[in-house]
Design a protein around this motif. Structure first.
Motif, PDB file in Angstrom:
ATOM      1  N   SER A 144     -14.001  -0.369   2.157  1.00  0.00           N
ATOM      2  CA  SER A 144     -13.810   1.071   2.124  1.00  0.00           C
ATOM      3  C   SER A 144     -15.156   1.750   1.922  1.00  0.00           C
ATOM      4  O   SER A 144     -16.052   1.192   1.285  1.00  0.00           O
ATOM      5  N   ARG A 192       1.353  -3.028  -3.606  1.00  0.00           N
ATOM      6  CA  ARG A 192       2.798  -2.792  -3.509  1.00  0.00           C
ATOM      7  C   ARG A 192       3.404  -3.577  -2.347  1.00  0.00           C
ATOM      8  O   ARG A 192       4.495  -4.143  -2.456  1.00  0.00           O
ATOM      9  N   ALA A 232      -9.457   2.451  -4.135  1.00  0.00           N
ATOM     10  CA  ALA A 232      -8.383   2.410  -5.126  1.00  0.00           C
ATOM     11  C   ALA A 232      -7.029   2.688  -4.477  1.00  0.00           C
ATOM     12  O   ALA A 232      -6.026   2.038  -4.805  1.00  0.00           O
ATOM     13  N   GLN A 233      -6.983   3.633  -3.544  1.00  0.00           N
ATOM     14  CA  GLN A 233      -5.737   3.944  -2.844  1.00  0.00           C
ATOM     15  C   GLN A 233      -5.266   2.741  -2.034  1.00  0.00           C
ATOM     16  O   GLN A 233      -4.094   2.362  -2.083  1.00  0.00           O
ATOM     17  N   LEU A 234      -6.172   2.131  -1.281  1.00  0.00           N
ATOM     18  CA  LEU A 234      -5.816   0.972  -0.465  1.00  0.00           C
ATOM     19  C   LEU A 234      -5.362  -0.190  -1.340  1.00  0.00           C
ATOM     20  O   LEU A 234      -4.393  -0.878  -1.024  1.00  0.00           O
ATOM     21  N   TYR A 235      -6.067  -0.412  -2.447  1.00  0.00           N
ATOM     22  CA  TYR A 235      -5.680  -1.482  -3.366  1.00  0.00           C
ATOM     23  C   TYR A 235      -4.237  -1.287  -3.827  1.00  0.00           C
ATOM     24  O   TYR A 235      -3.431  -2.222  -3.793  1.00  0.00           O
ATOM     25  N   GLY A 236      -3.915  -0.060  -4.240  1.00  0.00           N
ATOM     26  CA  GLY A 236      -2.559   0.219  -4.701  1.00  0.00           C
ATOM     27  C   GLY A 236      -1.513  -0.006  -3.627  1.00  0.00           C
ATOM     28  O   GLY A 236      -0.447  -0.574  -3.890  1.00  0.00           O
ATOM     29  N   GLU A 237      -1.812   0.425  -2.408  1.00  0.00           N
ATOM     30  CA  GLU A 237      -0.852   0.263  -1.317  1.00  0.00           C
ATOM     31  C   GLU A 237      -0.663  -1.205  -0.950  1.00  0.00           C
ATOM     32  O   GLU A 237       0.470  -1.676  -0.810  1.00  0.00           O
ATOM     33  N   THR A 280     -12.639   5.982  -4.153  1.00  0.00           N
ATOM     34  CA  THR A 280     -11.343   6.643  -4.182  1.00  0.00           C
ATOM     35  C   THR A 280     -10.406   6.024  -3.149  1.00  0.00           C
ATOM     36  O   THR A 280      -9.255   5.681  -3.443  1.00  0.00           O
ATOM     37  N   LEU A 281     -10.900   5.872  -1.933  1.00  0.00           N
ATOM     38  CA  LEU A 281     -10.102   5.244  -0.886  1.00  0.00           C
ATOM     39  C   LEU A 281      -9.853   3.779  -1.212  1.00  0.00           C
ATOM     40  O   LEU A 281      -8.761   3.264  -0.980  1.00  0.00           O
ATOM     41  N   THR A 311      -4.001  10.813   8.831  1.00  0.00           N
ATOM     42  CA  THR A 311      -3.610  10.534   7.456  1.00  0.00           C
ATOM     43  C   THR A 311      -2.088  10.481   7.347  1.00  0.00           C
ATOM     44  O   THR A 311      -1.393  11.351   7.859  1.00  0.00           O
ATOM     45  N   THR A 327      -2.065   1.535   6.854  1.00  0.00           N
ATOM     46  CA  THR A 327      -2.071   0.463   5.860  1.00  0.00           C
ATOM     47  C   THR A 327      -0.843  -0.419   6.032  1.00  0.00           C
ATOM     48  O   THR A 327      -0.929  -1.651   5.931  1.00  0.00           O
TER      49      THR A 327
END
Length: 82
Positions: free
Chosen positions: A63, A78, A70-75, A67-68, A40, A45
């Motif tokens: 995924s 960006r 959503a995290q990957l989408y955000g990363e 939860t993961l 981690t 990513t």
């Protein structure tokens, strides 16, 4: 078609340059199964984003939970923001 242009202050370090090169070449050579390992926070990513930029191909990221996802989408959002 829009180009995938990675936007980040990060630069590949440690094992990342080798991993990015090997994954990119593996995909160009039609290797169907590859694994990117890392703990981690190790920059998986970011490494995947570098591969996407190298290949310039739309990519489906799966995924095992929302939860993961959503995290990957955000990363990824960006890294590839316009």
């Amino acid at each position: 078609m829009n180009k995938f242009i990675l936007k980040s202050d990060f630069k590949p370090t440690g094992d990342q340059p080798t991993a990015i090169a090997q994954l990119t070449e593996g995909l160009k050579s039609d290797i169907k199964e590859q694994v990117l390992l890392g703990v981690t926070g190790s920059g998986k990513t970011f490494s995947a984003s570098c591969v996407i930029e190298n290949l310039q191909k739309p990519t489906l990221v799966l995924s095992h939970n929302k939860t993961l996802a959503a995290q990957l989408y955000g990363e990824f959002k960006r890294f590839f923001s316009r």
